[in-house]
Design a protein around this motif. Structure first.
Motif, short mmCIF file in Angstrom:
data_model
loop_
_atom_site.label_atom_id
_atom_site.label_comp_id
_atom_site.label_asym_id
_atom_site.label_seq_id
_atom_site.Cartn_x
_atom_site.Cartn_y
_atom_site.Cartn_z
N THR A 31 -13.84 25.93 3.81
CA THR A 31 -15.11 25.29 3.45
C THR A 31 -16.30 26.02 4.08
OG1 THR A 31 -13.99 23.17 3.28
CG2 THR A 31 -16.37 23.11 3.45
N GLY A 32 -16.13 26.52 5.32
CA GLY A 32 -17.23 27.23 5.97
C GLY A 32 -17.64 28.47 5.21
N ALA A 33 -16.64 29.27 4.77
CA ALA A 33 -16.96 30.49 4.02
C ALA A 33 -17.58 30.15 2.67
CB ALA A 33 -15.69 31.32 3.84
N TYR A 34 -17.06 29.10 2.04
CA TYR A 34 -17.62 28.68 0.75
C TYR A 34 -19.09 28.27 0.91
CZ TYR A 34 -18.13 25.73 -3.45
OH TYR A 34 -18.56 25.15 -4.61
N ARG A 35 -19.39 27.51 1.95
CA ARG A 35 -20.77 27.08 2.18
C ARG A 35 -21.66 28.29 2.47
NH1 ARG A 35 -23.97 25.27 6.67
NH2 ARG A 35 -25.58 23.81 5.94
N ALA A 36 -21.13 29.28 3.20
CA ALA A 36 -21.93 30.47 3.50
C ALA A 36 -22.31 31.20 2.20
CB ALA A 36 -21.16 31.39 4.44
N GLU A 37 -21.37 31.27 1.25
CA GLU A 37 -21.66 31.93 -0.02
C GLU A 37 -22.71 31.14 -0.81
OE1 GLU A 37 -20.68 34.80 -1.30
OE2 GLU A 37 -19.62 35.30 0.54
N ALA A 63 -12.83 30.78 -7.64
CA ALA A 63 -12.46 30.80 -6.22
C ALA A 63 -11.85 29.46 -5.82
CB ALA A 63 -13.69 31.10 -5.36
N THR A 64 -10.86 29.51 -4.96
CA THR A 64 -10.18 28.32 -4.45
C THR A 64 -10.63 28.07 -3.02
OG1 THR A 64 -8.26 28.72 -5.86
CG2 THR A 64 -7.96 27.23 -3.99
N VAL A 65 -10.98 26.81 -2.73
CA VAL A 65 -11.42 26.42 -1.40
C VAL A 65 -10.36 25.51 -0.79
CG1 VAL A 65 -13.30 25.41 -0.04
CG2 VAL A 65 -13.80 26.53 -2.23
N ARG A 99 -29.24 23.74 -3.46
CA ARG A 99 -29.51 23.21 -2.12
C ARG A 99 -28.68 21.95 -1.85
NH1 ARG A 99 -36.11 23.76 -2.54
NH2 ARG A 99 -36.26 25.96 -1.90
N ALA A 100 -28.58 21.07 -2.87
CA ALA A 100 -27.78 19.85 -2.70
C ALA A 100 -26.31 20.18 -2.45
CB ALA A 100 -27.92 18.95 -3.94
N LEU A 101 -25.78 21.19 -3.15
CA LEU A 101 -24.40 21.59 -2.93
C LEU A 101 -24.21 22.12 -1.51
CD1 LEU A 101 -21.54 22.07 -3.96
CD2 LEU A 101 -22.31 24.26 -4.90
N GLY A 102 -25.17 22.90 -1.01
CA GLY A 102 -25.07 23.39 0.37
C GLY A 102 -25.08 22.27 1.39
#
Length: 349
Positions: A31-37, A63-65, A99-102
């Motif tokens: 999840t951390g890497a996904y949020r960074a992207e 991509a799979t999270v 932004r909401a997704l982040g």
């Protein structure tokens, strides 16, 4: 100039297609890497770098999270339009959703590394919830009989007395009808109604005294006060078995009985059933809580807190043999905030 613009557009399309193919072949991300992207896509849109935003959003397609036992795909309802955007004005309209997704992917304030799973506890809980096989004789063990409260026993006693008085009065009335038939009263020319009323009044008084005496005798025997702890039920696993307010009351009963983990589950079900009733989520048997969380609208301001509620429920229910009251108090407060945001009317603490 037009040829250079067309060539630039073609290169971006090729780059997006290549990154999409690479995303399908690469290993899952956390999840951390996904949020960074996602934040990188947001930064590119904010700076007006549409080519970089398209490339990064396209790289997340397929991509799979992975978060614990949960596996889900990147949210293409938000990232898909970004991967195809070319108009800067349209890109500005997509920016709030990114932004909401982040924000939804941001970790909660109390989140930390999940404790190791207690497989022995899970096995014991599974055995406890497995129904016992039927006996060959055909008898079914229904468990201990329900213990009535003082108020329920008092109402039961009053109902028995009322039925007894009613039956006795009916027998007296039938006796009086046989004692003074209509033909006999008409032939005598007298009026037997005052005598009948007096006899019925005396009988009712006697019956009332007898009923009061029986009620006192039954009360003198002593009512056994039952425990206020609610009985366990298989319906507790089904969020739709109660309404939101019923789950809140049940959570308080469980807390008073010292069943903290079950109270946390009841609070979580109060939030979950509210989303079902409003149509934000749709109940489907076998679907996990994390799958429900992944289906929430990314622009919902309460989504991060609901994700945190789901994470906290998994940690307390599946990862720990017991919970303390401080955790329950904070969890209940978070549920009330979500219910308030959803337009519900959470009970006061």
């Amino acid at each position: 100039m037009r040829q250079w613009s067309a060539l630039s557009t073609t290169l971006v399309v090729v780059l997006v297609a290549a990154t999409r193919v690479a995303a399908q072949d690469r290993a899952p991300m956390d999840t951390g890497a996904y949020r960074a992207e996602v934040l990188a896509v947001q930064a590119a849109l904010e700076s007006g770098d549409l080519a970089s935003a398209r490339a990064r959003a396209g790289s997340l397609e397929g991509a799979t999270v992975v978060e614990g036992t949960l596996r889900y795909q990147a949210d293409l309802s938000v990232l898909g339009p970004v991967a195809a955007v070319e108009d800067p004005a349209e890109a500005r309209l997509l920016l709030p959703r990114v932004r909401a997704l982040g924000r939804a992917l941001a970790p909660g304030p109390g989140d930390g590394p999940a404790p190791p799973v207690d497989h022995a506890l899970l096995d014991s809980l599974r055995r406890a919830q497995t129904p016992a096989p039927l006996r060959k004789s055909g008898e079914v063990d229904l468990g201990p009989a329900a213990r009535l409260t003082v108020a329920e026993k008092l109402l039961d006693a009053m109902a028995d007395v009322a039925r007894w008085v009613r039956d006795a009065l009916e027998r007296i009335a039938e006796f009086l009808r046989k004692l003074w038939p209509e033909q006999k009263r008409a032939g005598q020319g007298g009026d037997a109604r005052p005598i009948t009323v007096a006899i019925v009044a005396v009988a009712a008084s006697v019956l009332g005294l007898l009923a009061l005496r029986a009620l006192r005798r039954r009360g003198a025997a002593g009512f056994e006060v039952s425990s206020s702890a609610p009985a366990e039920s298989r319906h507790d696993e089904d969020p739709l078995s109660r309404g939101a307010s019923e789950w809140e009351r049940y959570a308080r009963e469980l807390e008073a009985a010292g069943r903290i983990r079950e109270a946390i589950r009841a609070w979580y079900h109060a939030a979950l059933v509210t989303l079902f009733r409003q149509g934000t989520l749709h109940y489907q048997k076998g679907r996990t809580n994390w799958e429900y969380a992944a289906q929430l609208p990314p622009e919902a301001p309460w989504r991060p807190e609901f994700v945190s509620l789901t994470r906290g429920f998994d940690r307390e229910w599946y990862g720990r043999p017991s919970s303390d009251r401080d955790v329950l108090r904070d969890y209940a407060a978070s549920v009330r905030r979500v219910l308030s945001a959803l337009g519900g009317s959470p009970a006061a603490s």
